[in-house]
Design a protein around this motif. Sequence first.
Motif, PDB file in Angstrom:
ATOM      1  N   PRO A 233     105.959  90.345  33.822  1.00 45.66           N
ATOM      2  CA  PRO A 233     106.521  91.382  32.950  1.00 45.66           C
ATOM      3  C   PRO A 233     107.991  91.648  33.267  1.00 45.66           C
ATOM      4  CG  PRO A 233     104.468  92.122  33.957  1.00 45.66           C
ATOM      5  CD  PRO A 233     104.836  90.831  34.606  1.00 45.66           C
ATOM      6  N   GLU A 234     108.713  92.061  32.244  1.00 49.00           N
ATOM      7  CA  GLU A 234     110.116  92.420  32.423  1.00 49.00           C
ATOM      8  C   GLU A 234     110.222  93.655  33.304  1.00 49.00           C
ATOM      9  OE1 GLU A 234     113.915  93.705  29.663  1.00 49.00           O
ATOM     10  OE2 GLU A 234     112.264  92.585  28.758  1.00 49.00           O
ATOM     11  N   SER A 235     111.190  93.653  34.201  1.00 48.05           N
ATOM     12  CA  SER A 235     111.413  94.792  35.087  1.00 48.05           C
ATOM     13  C   SER A 235     111.708  96.050  34.262  1.00 48.05           C
ATOM     14  CB  SER A 235     112.595  94.520  36.017  1.00 48.05           C
ATOM     15  OG  SER A 235     112.946  95.693  36.717  1.00 48.05           O
ATOM     16  N   GLN A 236     111.179  97.148  34.715  1.00 45.84           N
ATOM     17  CA  GLN A 236     111.427  98.432  34.073  1.00 45.84           C
ATOM     18  C   GLN A 236     112.346  99.325  34.910  1.00 45.84           C
ATOM     19  OE1 GLN A 236     110.188  99.161  30.841  1.00 45.84           O
ATOM     20  NE2 GLN A 236     109.937  96.945  31.073  1.00 45.84           N
ATOM     21  N   ARG A 237     113.023  98.709  35.887  1.00 42.90           N
ATOM     22  CA  ARG A 237     113.903  99.457  36.794  1.00 42.90           C
ATOM     23  C   ARG A 237     114.970 100.244  36.027  1.00 42.90           C
ATOM     24  NH1 ARG A 237     115.321  98.942  42.319  1.00 42.90           N
ATOM     25  NH2 ARG A 237     113.791  97.259  42.421  1.00 42.90           N
ATOM     26  N   ASP A 238     115.687  99.603  35.112  1.00 47.39           N
ATOM     27  CA  ASP A 238     116.746 100.294  34.359  1.00 47.39           C
ATOM     28  C   ASP A 238     116.159 101.421  33.515  1.00 47.39           C
ATOM     29  OD1 ASP A 238     118.688  98.636  35.446  1.00 47.39           O
ATOM     30  OD2 ASP A 238     118.771  97.314  33.699  1.00 47.39           O
ATOM     31  N   ARG A 239     115.032 101.162  32.887  1.00 53.71           N
ATOM     32  CA  ARG A 239     114.370 102.191  32.065  1.00 53.71           C
ATOM     33  C   ARG A 239     113.958 103.383  32.924  1.00 53.71           C
ATOM     34  NH1 ARG A 239     108.609 101.465  29.091  1.00 53.71           N
ATOM     35  NH2 ARG A 239     108.397 103.621  28.468  1.00 53.71           N
ATOM     36  N   TRP A 240     113.490 103.124  34.163  1.00 55.90           N
ATOM     37  CA  TRP A 240     113.089 104.187  35.094  1.00 55.90           C
ATOM     38  C   TRP A 240     114.270 105.107  35.377  1.00 55.90           C
ATOM     39  CZ3 TRP A 240     114.199 105.720  40.172  1.00 55.90           C
ATOM     40  CH2 TRP A 240     113.217 106.471  40.834  1.00 55.90           C
ATOM     41  N   PHE A 241     115.409 104.512  35.736  1.00 56.49           N
ATOM     42  CA  PHE A 241     116.595 105.318  36.016  1.00 56.49           C
ATOM     43  C   PHE A 241     117.090 106.027  34.760  1.00 56.49           C
ATOM     44  CE2 PHE A 241     116.819 102.697  39.847  1.00 56.49           C
ATOM     45  CZ  PHE A 241     117.130 103.658  40.796  1.00 56.49           C
ATOM     46  N   ASP A 242     117.046 105.360  33.606  1.00 55.07           N
ATOM     47  CA  ASP A 242     117.468 105.980  32.349  1.00 55.07           C
ATOM     48  C   ASP A 242     116.603 107.195  32.018  1.00 55.07           C
ATOM     49  OD1 ASP A 242     119.423 104.034  32.068  1.00 55.07           O
ATOM     50  OD2 ASP A 242     118.310 102.882  30.551  1.00 55.07           O
ATOM     51  N   GLU A 243     115.296 107.060  32.212  1.00 56.41           N
ATOM     52  CA  GLU A 243     114.391 108.169  31.898  1.00 56.41           C
ATOM     53  C   GLU A 243     114.616 109.351  32.841  1.00 56.41           C
ATOM     54  OE1 GLU A 243     111.560 110.473  29.967  1.00 56.41           O
ATOM     55  OE2 GLU A 243     112.647 108.682  29.309  1.00 56.41           O
ATOM     56  N   LEU A 244     114.837 109.092  34.113  1.00 59.70           N
ATOM     57  CA  LEU A 244     115.133 110.189  35.040  1.00 59.70           C
ATOM     58  C   LEU A 244     116.458 110.857  34.674  1.00 59.70           C
ATOM     59  CD1 LEU A 244     114.001 108.777  38.498  1.00 59.70           C
ATOM     60  CD2 LEU A 244     112.829 110.429  37.048  1.00 59.70           C
ATOM     61  N   GLU A 245     117.452 110.053  34.332  1.00 58.21           N
ATOM     62  CA  GLU A 245     118.753 110.604  33.928  1.00 58.21           C
ATOM     63  C   GLU A 245     118.597 111.467  32.678  1.00 58.21           C
ATOM     64  OE1 GLU A 245     123.203 109.153  32.520  1.00 58.21           O
ATOM     65  OE2 GLU A 245     121.802 107.677  33.344  1.00 58.21           O
ATOM     66  N   ARG A 246     117.799 111.007  31.713  1.00 62.40           N
ATOM     67  CA  ARG A 246     117.570 111.767  30.487  1.00 62.40           C
ATOM     68  C   ARG A 246     116.967 113.133  30.802  1.00 62.40           C
ATOM     69  NH1 ARG A 246     113.911 113.206  27.014  1.00 62.40           N
ATOM     70  NH2 ARG A 246     112.134 112.262  28.047  1.00 62.40           N
ATOM     71  N   ARG A 247     116.155 113.193  31.860  1.00 62.87           N
ATOM     72  CA  ARG A 247     115.526 114.453  32.267  1.00 62.87           C
ATOM     73  C   ARG A 247     116.411 115.275  33.198  1.00 62.87           C
ATOM     74  NH1 ARG A 247     109.162 113.606  33.010  1.00 62.87           N
ATOM     75  NH2 ARG A 247     108.793 112.255  31.230  1.00 62.87           N
TER      76      ARG A 247
ATOM     77  N   TRP B 184     118.212 110.275  44.110  1.00 63.55           N
ATOM     78  CA  TRP B 184     118.594 110.361  45.520  1.00 63.55           C
ATOM     79  C   TRP B 184     118.992 111.773  45.927  1.00 63.55           C
ATOM     80  CZ3 TRP B 184     120.407 106.959  41.956  1.00 63.55           C
ATOM     81  CH2 TRP B 184     121.591 107.292  41.331  1.00 63.55           C
ATOM     82  N   GLU B 185     118.951 112.723  44.952  1.00 63.03           N
ATOM     83  CA  GLU B 185     119.278 114.118  45.259  1.00 63.03           C
ATOM     84  C   GLU B 185     118.152 115.082  44.908  1.00 63.03           C
ATOM     85  OE1 GLU B 185     122.870 115.100  43.184  1.00 63.03           O
ATOM     86  OE2 GLU B 185     124.062 113.604  44.268  1.00 63.03           O
ATOM     87  N   ASP B 186     117.440 114.812  43.812  1.00 66.16           N
ATOM     88  CA  ASP B 186     116.408 115.711  43.307  1.00 66.16           C
ATOM     89  C   ASP B 186     115.015 115.180  43.634  1.00 66.16           C
ATOM     90  OD1 ASP B 186     118.471 117.210  42.069  1.00 66.16           O
ATOM     91  OD2 ASP B 186     118.397 115.903  40.311  1.00 66.16           O
ATOM     92  N   GLU B 187     114.042 116.073  43.525  1.00 64.21           N
ATOM     93  CA  GLU B 187     112.653 115.645  43.690  1.00 64.21           C
ATOM     94  C   GLU B 187     112.230 114.866  42.446  1.00 64.21           C
ATOM     95  OE1 GLU B 187     108.248 117.575  44.355  1.00 64.21           O
ATOM     96  OE2 GLU B 187     110.020 118.718  44.930  1.00 64.21           O
ATOM     97  N   VAL B 188     111.670 113.698  42.671  1.00 61.71           N
ATOM     98  CA  VAL B 188     111.220 112.845  41.567  1.00 61.71           C
ATOM     99  C   VAL B 188     109.767 113.215  41.264  1.00 61.71           C
ATOM    100  CG1 VAL B 188     110.765 110.462  40.856  1.00 61.71           C
ATOM    101  CG2 VAL B 188     112.800 110.998  42.217  1.00 61.71           C
ATOM    102  N   PRO B 189     109.432 113.485  39.996  1.00 62.85           N
ATOM    103  CA  PRO B 189     108.049 113.825  39.645  1.00 62.85           C
ATOM    104  C   PRO B 189     107.072 112.735  40.092  1.00 62.85           C
ATOM    105  CG  PRO B 189     109.501 114.207  37.767  1.00 62.85           C
ATOM    106  CD  PRO B 189     110.315 113.493  38.819  1.00 62.85           C
ATOM    107  N   ALA B 190     105.882 113.156  40.488  1.00 62.44           N
ATOM    108  CA  ALA B 190     104.872 112.243  41.037  1.00 62.44           C
ATOM    109  C   ALA B 190     104.551 111.087  40.094  1.00 62.44           C
ATOM    110  CB  ALA B 190     103.604 113.016  41.388  1.00 62.44           C
ATOM    111  N   GLU B 191     104.542 111.337  38.776  1.00 60.06           N
ATOM    112  CA  GLU B 191     104.189 110.265  37.841  1.00 60.06           C
ATOM    113  C   GLU B 191     105.227 109.146  37.818  1.00 60.06           C
ATOM    114  OE1 GLU B 191     106.141 113.434  35.150  1.00 60.06           O
ATOM    115  OE2 GLU B 191     104.783 113.427  36.854  1.00 60.06           O
ATOM    116  N   PHE B 192     106.402 109.383  38.398  1.00 55.95           N
ATOM    117  CA  PHE B 192     107.433 108.354  38.460  1.00 55.95           C
ATOM    118  C   PHE B 192     107.348 107.512  39.730  1.00 55.95           C
ATOM    119  CE2 PHE B 192     109.111 110.792  35.037  1.00 55.95           C
ATOM    120  CZ  PHE B 192     109.817 109.887  34.281  1.00 55.95           C
ATOM    121  N   GLU B 193     106.356 107.795  40.578  1.00 55.03           N
ATOM    122  CA  GLU B 193     106.176 107.015  41.803  1.00 55.03           C
ATOM    123  C   GLU B 193     105.240 105.830  41.602  1.00 55.03           C
ATOM    124  OE1 GLU B 193     108.053 107.323  44.404  1.00 55.03           O
ATOM    125  OE2 GLU B 193     109.057 109.011  43.477  1.00 55.03           O
TER     126      GLU B 193
END
Length: 104
Positions: free
Chosen positions: A65-79, A84-93
Amino acid sequence: MTDHCCDLMRNQADAVCDRHDDPFACPDALIRFSAKFREYGLIIHDGGTSSITITFCPWCGRRLPESQRDRWFDELERRGIVPWEDEVPAEFEDERWLASPLQE
């Protein structure tokens, strides 16, 4: 739970060693799988935690499967979350965040 491309990949990606808690410390561990990024990598056994991302299964030859790394960071940024500074929601782990619809 991720469906891997073949039994050999599943055996490696989901392997649990009874001697080593960390796959990077286990000489028998070959594959690192990141569910949250949907990435596969070959473990570099040099004492660190490096791996080389792969795009094809070394056993069956299927495209992974295609990596979803960029999408992961984009989705966190959108929220408004800085990982590396804020608590990441559990569903993103793990892969749960991938079930969310894409936001534009």
